[in-house]
Design a protein around this motif. Structure first.
Motif, PDB file in Angstrom:
ATOM      1  N   THR A 281      52.232  45.874 -97.399  1.00 41.77           N
ATOM      2  CA  THR A 281      53.338  46.566 -97.370  1.00 41.77           C
ATOM      3  C   THR A 281      54.651  45.949 -98.250  1.00 41.77           C
ATOM      4  O   THR A 281      54.497  44.790 -98.421  1.00 41.77           O
ATOM      5  CB  THR A 281      53.988  46.900 -95.853  1.00 41.77           C
ATOM      6  OG1 THR A 281      55.084  47.928 -95.991  1.00 41.77           O
ATOM      7  CG2 THR A 281      54.826  45.727 -95.396  1.00 41.77           C
TER       8      THR A 281
ATOM      9  N   LYS B 214      57.600  46.984-101.672  1.00 39.47           N
ATOM     10  CA  LYS B 214      58.454  47.996-102.375  1.00 39.47           C
ATOM     11  C   LYS B 214      58.089  47.581-103.937  1.00 39.47           C
ATOM     12  O   LYS B 214      58.702  48.350-104.801  1.00 39.47           O
ATOM     13  CB  LYS B 214      59.713  48.072-101.929  1.00 39.47           C
ATOM     14  CG  LYS B 214      60.282  48.737-101.058  1.00 39.47           C
ATOM     15  CD  LYS B 214      61.825  48.932-100.721  1.00 39.47           C
ATOM     16  CE  LYS B 214      62.237  49.569 -99.447  1.00 39.47           C
ATOM     17  NZ  LYS B 214      63.679  49.775 -99.624  1.00 39.47           N
TER      18      LYS B 214
ATOM     19  N   ALA C 126      59.168  52.241 -99.534  1.00 34.34           N
ATOM     20  CA  ALA C 126      58.118  51.262 -99.298  1.00 34.34           C
ATOM     21  C   ALA C 126      56.864  52.005 -99.087  1.00 34.34           C
ATOM     22  O   ALA C 126      56.533  53.081 -98.475  1.00 34.34           O
ATOM     23  CB  ALA C 126      58.430  50.427 -98.067  1.00 34.34           C
ATOM     24  N   TYR C 127      55.640  51.222 -99.601  1.00 34.19           N
ATOM     25  CA  TYR C 127      54.226  51.518 -99.386  1.00 34.19           C
ATOM     26  C   TYR C 127      53.596  51.090 -98.100  1.00 34.19           C
ATOM     27  O   TYR C 127      54.284  49.911 -97.479  1.00 34.19           O
ATOM     28  CB  TYR C 127      53.431  51.339-100.533  1.00 34.19           C
ATOM     29  CG  TYR C 127      53.119  49.694-101.005  1.00 34.19           C
ATOM     30  CD1 TYR C 127      52.206  48.958-100.301  1.00 34.19           C
ATOM     31  CD2 TYR C 127      54.271  49.023-102.008  1.00 34.19           C
ATOM     32  CE1 TYR C 127      52.148  47.704-100.583  1.00 34.19           C
ATOM     33  CE2 TYR C 127      54.014  47.718-102.242  1.00 34.19           C
ATOM     34  CZ  TYR C 127      52.931  47.069-101.441  1.00 34.19           C
ATOM     35  OH  TYR C 127      52.845  45.552-101.721  1.00 34.19           O
ATOM     36  N   PHE C 128      52.601  51.462 -97.752  1.00 35.47           N
ATOM     37  CA  PHE C 128      51.704  50.829 -96.771  1.00 35.47           C
ATOM     38  C   PHE C 128      50.510  50.946 -96.936  1.00 35.47           C
ATOM     39  O   PHE C 128      49.823  51.956 -97.405  1.00 35.47           O
ATOM     40  CB  PHE C 128      51.920  51.214 -95.179  1.00 35.47           C
ATOM     41  CG  PHE C 128      51.080  50.560 -94.165  1.00 35.47           C
ATOM     42  CD1 PHE C 128      51.504  49.497 -93.425  1.00 35.47           C
ATOM     43  CD2 PHE C 128      49.918  51.084 -93.728  1.00 35.47           C
ATOM     44  CE1 PHE C 128      50.832  48.523 -92.711  1.00 35.47           C
ATOM     45  CE2 PHE C 128      49.338  50.500 -92.810  1.00 35.47           C
ATOM     46  CZ  PHE C 128      49.696  49.093 -92.482  1.00 35.47           C
TER      47      PHE C 128
ATOM     48  N   TYR D  83      50.984  57.041-103.067  1.00 34.55           N
ATOM     49  CA  TYR D  83      50.840  55.901-101.811  1.00 34.55           C
ATOM     50  C   TYR D  83      51.496  56.446-100.802  1.00 34.55           C
ATOM     51  O   TYR D  83      52.006  57.637-100.790  1.00 34.55           O
ATOM     52  CB  TYR D  83      51.433  54.797-102.132  1.00 34.55           C
ATOM     53  CG  TYR D  83      53.021  54.712-102.250  1.00 34.55           C
ATOM     54  CD1 TYR D  83      53.947  54.574-101.405  1.00 34.55           C
ATOM     55  CD2 TYR D  83      53.592  54.974-103.744  1.00 34.55           C
ATOM     56  CE1 TYR D  83      55.250  54.539-101.657  1.00 34.55           C
ATOM     57  CE2 TYR D  83      54.966  55.110-103.985  1.00 34.55           C
ATOM     58  CZ  TYR D  83      55.665  54.825-102.749  1.00 34.55           C
ATOM     59  OH  TYR D  83      57.200  54.964-103.118  1.00 34.55           O
TER      60      TYR D  83
ATOM     61  N   ALA E 105      55.459  53.954 -96.164  1.00 34.13           N
ATOM     62  CA  ALA E 105      55.341  53.081 -94.740  1.00 34.13           C
ATOM     63  C   ALA E 105      56.018  53.586 -93.398  1.00 34.13           C
ATOM     64  O   ALA E 105      56.977  53.926 -93.743  1.00 34.13           O
ATOM     65  CB  ALA E 105      55.805  51.711 -95.215  1.00 34.13           C
TER      66      ALA E 105
ATOM     67  N   ASN F 284      50.720  55.858 -87.729  1.00 35.34           N
ATOM     68  CA  ASN F 284      51.215  54.786 -87.248  1.00 35.34           C
ATOM     69  C   ASN F 284      50.837  54.420 -85.910  1.00 35.34           C
ATOM     70  O   ASN F 284      50.116  55.066 -85.353  1.00 35.34           O
ATOM     71  CB  ASN F 284      52.701  55.287 -87.067  1.00 35.34           C
ATOM     72  CG  ASN F 284      53.665  53.870 -87.305  1.00 35.34           C
ATOM     73  OD1 ASN F 284      53.525  52.970 -87.369  1.00 35.34           O
ATOM     74  ND2 ASN F 284      55.223  54.237 -87.455  1.00 35.34           N
TER      75      ASN F 284
END
Length: 230
Positions: free
Chosen positions: A22, A24, A49-51, A64, A67, A94
């Motif tokens: 995770t 950015k 932000a990505y996850f 993506y 997150a 999640n």
């Protein structure tokens, strides 16, 4: 990540990299040689932000999971800004028991093949349903969704090639199998039993490149290429 259909010829041959599961930051490299030498051309701040490890570069954009949210994001690599987001309803996104695979790397796995952009994810309604949606690369509209009956959390990863979904049984053992496949357009399972190797026993990103007809993986920091017979 490499874009199999960059649209903008100025982006041909570029490589993009995210570090950690995770964050950015997206790193951009001009070519494979610069990537090997870690000569960074540009650093992108993604804002959102990505996850996970299921991102893809396609048609000049990075796609993506945002997150913590049931959202897929389209970030334009040339304009350096987010152009679209979409909520993926009925999806697991999640929580520790809701991962897409047996590994704790992804809730969503984006994929590209000869037919375009896809997103693979678990159903919030059934633990034995893997959902696969065809995604419009411009506005991220989910054009069609397939419900594939399989215990996806007993598999390590997957990829889509020529409209067929392939599941890799294990990504932490050296020797494993691709023993499940599903033809998305025929809506039929495909009998398959192919040997697959994870030499470094931590293969956390598997992606098919339709331009080169190869599968690329990230196995414990090692970038591997698997040749295919098409």
């Amino acid at each position: 990540m490499q874009d199999p259909d960059p649209v903008d010829p100025n982006l041909e041959g570029f490589i993009w990299l995210t570090k950690h599961f995770t964050g950015k930051i997206l790193y951009e490299y001009r070519n494979w040689e610069n990537f090997r030498q870690d000569r960074i051309l540009k650093i992108h701040d993604l804002k959102e932000a990505y996850f996970g490890t299921g991102h893809v570069a396609y048609r000049g954009s990075l796609y993506y999971q945002r997150a913590g949210y049931n959202q897929i994001v389209r970030y334009d690599l040339a304009k350096e800004r987010v152009l679209a987001t979409v909520k993926v309803r009925r999806s697991l996104y999640n929580g520790g028991n809701n991962y897409l695979y047996a590994t704790e790397y992804n809730y969503y796995d984006l994929a590209v093949d000869e037919n375009g952009l896809w997103v693979i994810y678990g159903s919030s309604r059934s633990r034995t349903s893997m959902l696969v949606s065809k995604v419009n690369p411009q506005d991220l509209r989910l054009e069609k969704t397939w419900n594939v009956s399989v215990d996806h959390q007993s598999y390590g990863n997957s990829f889509i090639a020529c409209g067929v979904l392939y599941l890799v049984r294990n990504t932490t053992s050296k020797e494993t199998l691709i023993d499940f496949a599903y033809d998305l357009y025929k809506k039929l399972p495909v009998t398959v039993r192919l040997k697959f190797t994870n030499p470094f026993q931590m293969n956390n990103m598997i992606a098919y490149n339709p331009l080169e007809k190869k599968v690329y993986t990230w196995d414990k920091g090692n970038q591997l290429t698997y040749m295919l017979l098409m």
